[in-house]
Design an enzyme around this catalytic site. Structure first.
Site, PDB file in Angstrom:
ATOM      1  N   MET A  11       0.716  -1.102   0.071  1.00 35.81           N
ATOM      2  CA  MET A  11       0.147  -0.211  -0.070  1.00 35.81           C
ATOM      3  C   MET A  11       0.889   1.503   0.057  1.00 35.81           C
ATOM      4  O   MET A  11       2.018   1.334   0.492  1.00 35.81           O
ATOM      5  CB  MET A  11      -1.102   0.001   1.294  1.00 35.81           C
ATOM      6  CG  MET A  11      -1.950  -1.063   1.292  1.00 35.81           C
ATOM      7  SD  MET A  11      -3.413  -0.907   0.426  1.00 35.81           S
ATOM      8  CE  MET A  11      -4.370   0.591   1.346  1.00 35.81           C
ATOM      9  N   GLY A  14       2.179   4.573  -4.527  1.00 38.59           N
ATOM     10  CA  GLY A  14       2.170   5.403  -5.603  1.00 38.59           C
ATOM     11  C   GLY A  14       1.484   4.824  -6.777  1.00 38.59           C
ATOM     12  O   GLY A  14       1.567   5.555  -8.139  1.00 38.59           O
ATOM     13  N   GLU A  88      -6.461  -0.758  -8.527  1.00 37.16           N
ATOM     14  CA  GLU A  88      -6.855  -1.999  -7.705  1.00 37.16           C
ATOM     15  C   GLU A  88      -7.290  -3.194  -8.091  1.00 37.16           C
ATOM     16  O   GLU A  88      -8.503  -3.839  -8.044  1.00 37.16           O
ATOM     17  CB  GLU A  88      -8.344  -1.224  -6.864  1.00 37.16           C
ATOM     18  CG  GLU A  88      -8.175   0.113  -6.250  1.00 37.16           C
ATOM     19  CD  GLU A  88      -7.243   0.009  -5.173  1.00 37.16           C
ATOM     20  OE1 GLU A  88      -6.698  -1.024  -4.623  1.00 37.16           O
ATOM     21  OE2 GLU A  88      -6.609   1.341  -4.888  1.00 37.16           O
ATOM     22  N   GLN A  90      -6.025  -6.034  -7.764  1.00 39.99           N
ATOM     23  CA  GLN A  90      -6.194  -7.338  -6.878  1.00 39.99           C
ATOM     24  C   GLN A  90      -7.533  -7.618  -6.662  1.00 39.99           C
ATOM     25  O   GLN A  90      -7.863  -8.842  -6.228  1.00 39.99           O
ATOM     26  CB  GLN A  90      -5.550  -6.818  -5.392  1.00 39.99           C
ATOM     27  CG  GLN A  90      -6.317  -5.864  -4.647  1.00 39.99           C
ATOM     28  CD  GLN A  90      -5.835  -4.581  -4.751  1.00 39.99           C
ATOM     29  OE1 GLN A  90      -5.167  -4.132  -5.919  1.00 39.99           O
ATOM     30  NE2 GLN A  90      -6.551  -3.397  -3.879  1.00 39.99           N
ATOM     31  N   CYS A 145       9.457   0.804   4.543  1.00 41.74           N
ATOM     32  CA  CYS A 145       8.916   0.603   5.942  1.00 41.74           C
ATOM     33  C   CYS A 145       9.228   1.552   6.964  1.00 41.74           C
ATOM     34  O   CYS A 145      10.480   2.508   6.711  1.00 41.74           O
ATOM     35  CB  CYS A 145       9.539  -1.006   6.279  1.00 41.74           C
ATOM     36  SG  CYS A 145       9.037  -1.633   8.170  1.00 41.74           S
TER      37      CYS A 145
END
EC number: 2.7.1.21
Length: 193
Positions: A11, A14, A88, A90, A145
């Protein structure tokens, strides 16, 4: 021959921004694009693709039952389409990924899909799994992260920032519900070794 592309990441890397830039690049050369987005992701409004940078565009909204190849072919009859852009990805069904592959293989229309590989519990989304298996070109977008390592996982969190360790695969949300993290920190948050 045209290709089926899958650009994936955790997530907040960009992906939507990149999709909108690709659309702009095609249109700047007087080519026509068709933007599509799942109806269930209505964070920016139904039938709208938006990035966290504040840019957005209208798109054709679809459900998991929509025959995407039929929609594209019907629109192609009205105006040539030089590229199909899916946000999106997925949330595509396995069948829809195969439909998109037929647009590249049979209709010679490039199809560029953007999405995440895995859900908040480390499981592949069905649409992403098929795209990873059959796409002609895979492109990984990178984000980081909190520790500075490459983020490969998306951690779902509650209002207090605590990891949610079980639940529905699909829970629409943005920065308030998901945190991108490396596998090590995802495993720690999920209580895994």
């Amino acid at each position: 021959m045209a290709s089926l592309y899958f650009t994936y990441s955790a997530m907040n890397a960009g992906k939507s921004t990149s999709l909108l830039q690709v659309a702009h690049n095609y249109e700047e050369r007087q080519q026509h694009v068709l933007l599509m987005t799942p109806a269930l992701d209505d964070r920016a409004g139904k039938g709208r693709i938006a990035s966290r940078l504040g840019i957005g565009r209208d798109a054709v909204s679809f459900t998991h039952r929509t025959d995407l190849a039929a929609v594209v072919r019907a629109r192609y009859m009205q105006q040539a389409i030089d590229c199909v852009l899916i946000d999106e990805a997925q949330f595509l069904s396995e069948e829809q990924v195969w439909q998109l592959s037929s647009l590249a293989d049979t209709d010679n229309i490039p199809v560029m899909c953007y999405g995440i590989r895995t859900d908040a519990f480390g499981n592949a989304f069905p649409g992403s799994a098929v795209l990873l298996a059959i796409a002609d070109k895979l492109v990984e977008m990178k984000t980081i992260c909190h520790c500075g390592r490459k983020a490969t996982m998306s951690l779902r969190v509650d209002e207090q920032g605590n990891a949610i360790r079980m639940g529905q695969q699909i829970a629409i949300g943005g920065n308030d519900r998901y945190v991108s993290c490396c596998r090590k920190h995802w495993k720690e948050a999920m209580g895994l070794r």
